[in-house]
Design an enzyme around this catalytic site. Structure first.
Site, PDB file in Angstrom:
ATOM      1  N   TYR A 103      61.815  14.158 106.186  1.00 26.42           N
ATOM      2  CA  TYR A 103      62.239  12.755 106.250  1.00 26.42           C
ATOM      3  C   TYR A 103      63.718  12.642 105.850  1.00 26.42           C
ATOM      4  O   TYR A 103      64.517  11.997 106.539  1.00 26.42           O
ATOM      5  CB  TYR A 103      61.348  11.951 105.308  1.00 26.42           C
ATOM      6  CG  TYR A 103      61.731  10.504 105.101  1.00 26.42           C
ATOM      7  CD1 TYR A 103      61.654   9.579 106.140  1.00 26.42           C
ATOM      8  CD2 TYR A 103      62.121  10.050 103.836  1.00 26.42           C
ATOM      9  CE1 TYR A 103      61.978   8.240 105.925  1.00 26.42           C
ATOM     10  CE2 TYR A 103      62.436   8.718 103.617  1.00 26.42           C
ATOM     11  CZ  TYR A 103      62.367   7.815 104.667  1.00 26.42           C
ATOM     12  OH  TYR A 103      62.682   6.498 104.451  1.00 26.42           O
ATOM     13  N   LYS A 105      67.002  11.489 107.986  1.00 25.07           N
ATOM     14  CA  LYS A 105      67.810  10.338 107.560  1.00 25.07           C
ATOM     15  C   LYS A 105      69.301  10.722 107.474  1.00 25.07           C
ATOM     16  O   LYS A 105      70.174   9.935 107.833  1.00 25.07           O
ATOM     17  CB  LYS A 105      67.309   9.783 106.225  1.00 25.07           C
ATOM     18  CG  LYS A 105      66.013   8.997 106.367  1.00 25.07           C
ATOM     19  CD  LYS A 105      66.211   7.746 107.219  1.00 25.07           C
ATOM     20  CE  LYS A 105      64.964   6.975 107.507  1.00 25.07           C
ATOM     21  NZ  LYS A 105      65.128   5.858 108.428  1.00 25.07           N
TER      22      LYS A 105
HETATM   23  C1  AKB Z   1      59.608   7.181 100.697  1.00 26.81           C
HETATM   24  O1  AKB Z   1      59.108   7.243  99.567  1.00 26.81           O
HETATM   25  O2  AKB Z   1      59.513   8.087 101.526  1.00 26.81           O
HETATM   26  C2  AKB Z   1      60.410   5.955 101.062  1.00 26.81           C
HETATM   27  C3  AKB Z   1      61.863   6.137 100.808  1.00 26.81           C
HETATM   28  C4  AKB Z   1      62.357   6.370  99.449  1.00 26.81           C
HETATM   29  O3  AKB Z   1      62.631   6.092 101.728  1.00 26.81           O
HETATM   30  N1  AKB Z   1      59.932   4.822 100.331  1.00 26.81           N
END
Ligand code: AKB
Length: 333
Positions: free
Chosen positions: A147, A151
């Site tokens: 993730y 990003k």
């Molecule tokens: C997550 O925990 O993955 C999200 C974020 C911090 O972007 N809430």
């Protein structure tokens, strides 16, 4: 001076942030100027029945282009994302939705000459090498989650589209978001929402992080305010464009539990860290958001006490009614 957003599309409108953003934009700009798009189909959901709504998979570039064209969209909010914990379970899905999805949004927006694209980044862009307190916007980024990787790439892609094509891309790094309307799904910071539900429904919550885990967090009204403010900000004053830290509050898991207990004295809790601990440990404790404050007037309103009071009041009302709240852990279910 603020900019008018024209015709707006919210992609990922059924999610935790997308649903409340759509509601705010429909109220502010009028339902005829806001189109919501996502994959949910339940006609009982306000997002589906409360205004223009289109089924869309952000991975389908042809459909995306057709919809933006059909509605003559000026501003796109792209909220479609697979969050950190779920992304570790299914990295390919996270890559596809977050990376390919963001690319699709930018590329189609460029082709159609859309005025502005707003897409959130996250504190997940940071890795453990950065200074953990008051972490600046500009630091070495080496995230530990898929993730986070997507990003960082999303920030760079946005910057590239701005510099190369003049596409007006705006991105803010959101912390963990606390809210009561739509349950979050698959994030590491979800414990800061789940604790409220379990406090009211079961009187007990088992945190999946250690008690000392401290992370930047934000209450939903501030999150919506941040997204709308960066979208409406005078573009001429934005120097960074795609990597603004937006801070609000920060607290440890224990401090959150104690704050809830002040309102719900019978609430008990314990701590049983799982694989999400590693992700939480790789993120900062707090953010330096001075640039956002200077350049587009960022100013959060809710601290921990105000958040906990408001959350409990609203959630108690919601749970009392016949609302079907799904408390399953979306990662493990
Ligand atoms: C997550 O925990 O993955 C999200 C974020 C911090 O972007 N809430």
């Amino acid at each position: 001076m603020t900019e008018d957003l024209g015709k707006i599309m919210v992609i990922g409108a059924c999610g935790q942030i997308g649903s409340e953003l759509t509601e705010t934009l429909r109220d502010k700009y009028g339902g005829e100027r806001v189109v919501a798009a996502d994959k949910c189909t339940d006609p009982d959901r306000e997002i589906v029945s409360g205004g223009a709504y289109e089924i869309l998979d952000v991975m389908n570039r042809g459909d995306l282009k057709a919809l933006l064209d059909k509605y003559g969209v000026d501003t796109v909010f792209n909220l479609a994302a697979i969050l950190s914990a779920k992304g570790e379970r299914d990295p390919q899905l996270a890559f596809n939705v977050n990376m390919v999805g963001t690319y699709n949004v930018l590329e189609v927006s460029r082709e159609l000459d859309v005025d502005r694209v707003v897409t959130p980044s996250s504190i997940a862009v940071f890795g453990p090498e950065v200074p953990p307190k008051e972490t600046p916007d500009q630091v070495y980024l080496r995230p530990r989650s898929m993730y986070g990787v997507t990003k960082v790439a999303g920030e760079l892609l946005g910057y590239y589209y701005w510099k190369k094509y003049g596409l007006d891309v705006r991105e803010i790094r959101l912390p963990g978001i606390i809210s009561y309307k739509t349950y979050p799904g698959g994030g590491t910071t979800d414990y800061a929402v789940a604790a409220f539900y379990d406090a009211l429904k079961k009187g007990h919550y088992e945190f999946f992080v250690e008690e000392g885990t401290r992370l930047p967090m934000m209450y939903m009204p501030d999150c919506i305010k941040a997204l709308v403010s960066i979208a409406e900000a005078d573009g001429g004053g934005l120097t960074e464009r795609t990597n603004y830290n937006v801070g609000s509050m920060n607290f440890s898991a224990l401090e959150l539990a104690e704050a809830i207990q002040k309102f719900v004295p019978e609430f008990t809790y314990d701590f049983s860290p799982d694989y999400r601990q590693e992700l939480a440990d790789s993120w900062p404790d707090s953010l330096d958001d001075s640039l956002a404050r200077e350049e587009w007037g960022w100013q959060p309103e809710y601290d921990l006490r105000a958040t906990v009071g408001d959350m409990l009041e609203n959630l108690a009302r919601k749970l009392d009614g016949d609302v079907n709240v799904d408390l399953k852990d979306p990662v493990h279910s």
